[in-house]
Design a protein around this motif. Structure first.
Motif, mmCIF file in Angstrom:
data_model
loop_
_atom_site.group_PDB
_atom_site.id
_atom_site.type_symbol
_atom_site.label_atom_id
_atom_site.label_comp_id
_atom_site.label_asym_id
_atom_site.label_seq_id
_atom_site.Cartn_x
_atom_site.Cartn_y
_atom_site.Cartn_z
ATOM 1 N N GLN A 178 31.949 -42.979 -77.779
ATOM 2 C CA GLN A 178 33.285 -43.578 -77.094
ATOM 3 C C GLN A 178 33.816 -45.042 -78.137
ATOM 4 N N MET A 179 32.883 -45.463 -78.510
ATOM 5 C CA MET A 179 33.190 -46.774 -79.431
ATOM 6 C C MET A 179 33.706 -46.230 -80.796
ATOM 7 N N ASP A 196 36.094 -44.220 -80.872
ATOM 8 C CA ASP A 196 37.518 -44.289 -80.523
ATOM 9 C C ASP A 196 38.156 -45.626 -80.903
ATOM 10 N N TYR A 197 37.444 -46.726 -81.011
ATOM 11 C CA TYR A 197 37.839 -47.827 -81.100
ATOM 12 C C TYR A 197 37.726 -48.390 -82.675
ATOM 13 N N GLY A 198 37.081 -47.285 -83.338
ATOM 14 C CA GLY A 198 36.555 -47.966 -84.755
ATOM 15 C C GLY A 198 35.279 -48.458 -85.032
ATOM 16 N N LEU A 199 34.456 -48.450 -83.923
ATOM 17 C CA LEU A 199 33.188 -49.158 -84.105
ATOM 18 C C LEU A 199 31.920 -48.150 -84.160
ATOM 19 N N THR A 200 31.175 -48.409 -85.093
ATOM 20 C CA THR A 200 30.229 -47.440 -85.288
ATOM 21 C C THR A 200 28.974 -48.088 -85.082
#
Length: 209
Positions: free
Chosen positions: A120-121, A123-127
């Motif tokens: 899900q993260m 999708d917000y550009g967070l890995t």
């Protein structure tokens, strides 16, 4: 009720198991839950905007905690920094023959939730890779990190080896945590008031009076 009061989840879930044919004792327990909620209407989770943004999780299990069928219960909670963002409690589908098996099964369920949050993260550009999952059982960690199936672990359902695959890909890391610092105990076991207070305060419950 559990969306902002995770610490009552154990009581709610135990009552829910008997909702098809409740007895008087079960109805009395439900009334006690509502009386407590009525007496503490402004207690809830606090999310600070200044906390770090790192993903980590805790997982735990009781062992044969259900008196009716001796099945264990899995518990897990996930944090972003100091913010509790997800929590789970579920009775396991099979009877575990050891504490290591019960903890390993619980860790696998927690791992699945962590992987879902990671996706899900994205999708917000967070890995988030190598997410630590804190567990208080060394044997469960050894089962995850050991690629060889010994006779003592061959009976464990293949679906639970999902966590081993994720550990090999370095998406999660199982780390040992002291039992006294295991927040997920809150979702799997009943405590006295003194032992109950520590995990409640640790997950960020605040009174908004």
């Amino acid at each position: 009720m559990e969306s902002s009061r995770p610490y009552i989840m154990i009581a709610v879930c135990l009552c829910a198991r008997f909702q098809a044919a409740p007895k008087t004792s079960h109805l009395q327990a439900v009334k006690r839950i509502f009386r407590y909620l009525k007496g503490a209407p402004r207690l809830g989770l606090w999310y600070s905007k200044n906390d770090k943004f790192n993903l980590y999780a805790y997982t735990d299990s009781d062992y044969g905690g259900c008196n009716l069928d001796k099945k264990s219960t899995s518990g897990g909670c996930q944090f972003l920094g100091g913010r509790l963002i997800s929590w789970q409690r579920k009775k396991q589908t099979c009877v575990s023959t050891s504490t290591a098996e019960a903890e390993y099964n619980a860790a696998s369920s927690c791992c699945a939730q962590v992987i879902w949050i990671q996706n899900q993260m994205l999708d917000y550009g967070l890995t988030f890779m190598a997410t630590p999952i804190h567990i208080d059982n060394k044997s469960a960690i050894s089962i995850t990190n050991n690629p060889v199936q010994h006779s003592k672990t061959k009976h464990i359902d293949i679906s639970y080896y999902f966590i081993r695959d994720q550990a090999e890909k370095r998406r999660i890391i199982l780390t040992k945590v002291h039992t006294n610092e295991q927040y997920t105990d809150l979702f799997t076991k009943a405590f006295d008031e003194a032992r109950f207070r520590y995990p409640v305060e640790s997950i960020g419950m605040m009174n908004f009076d």
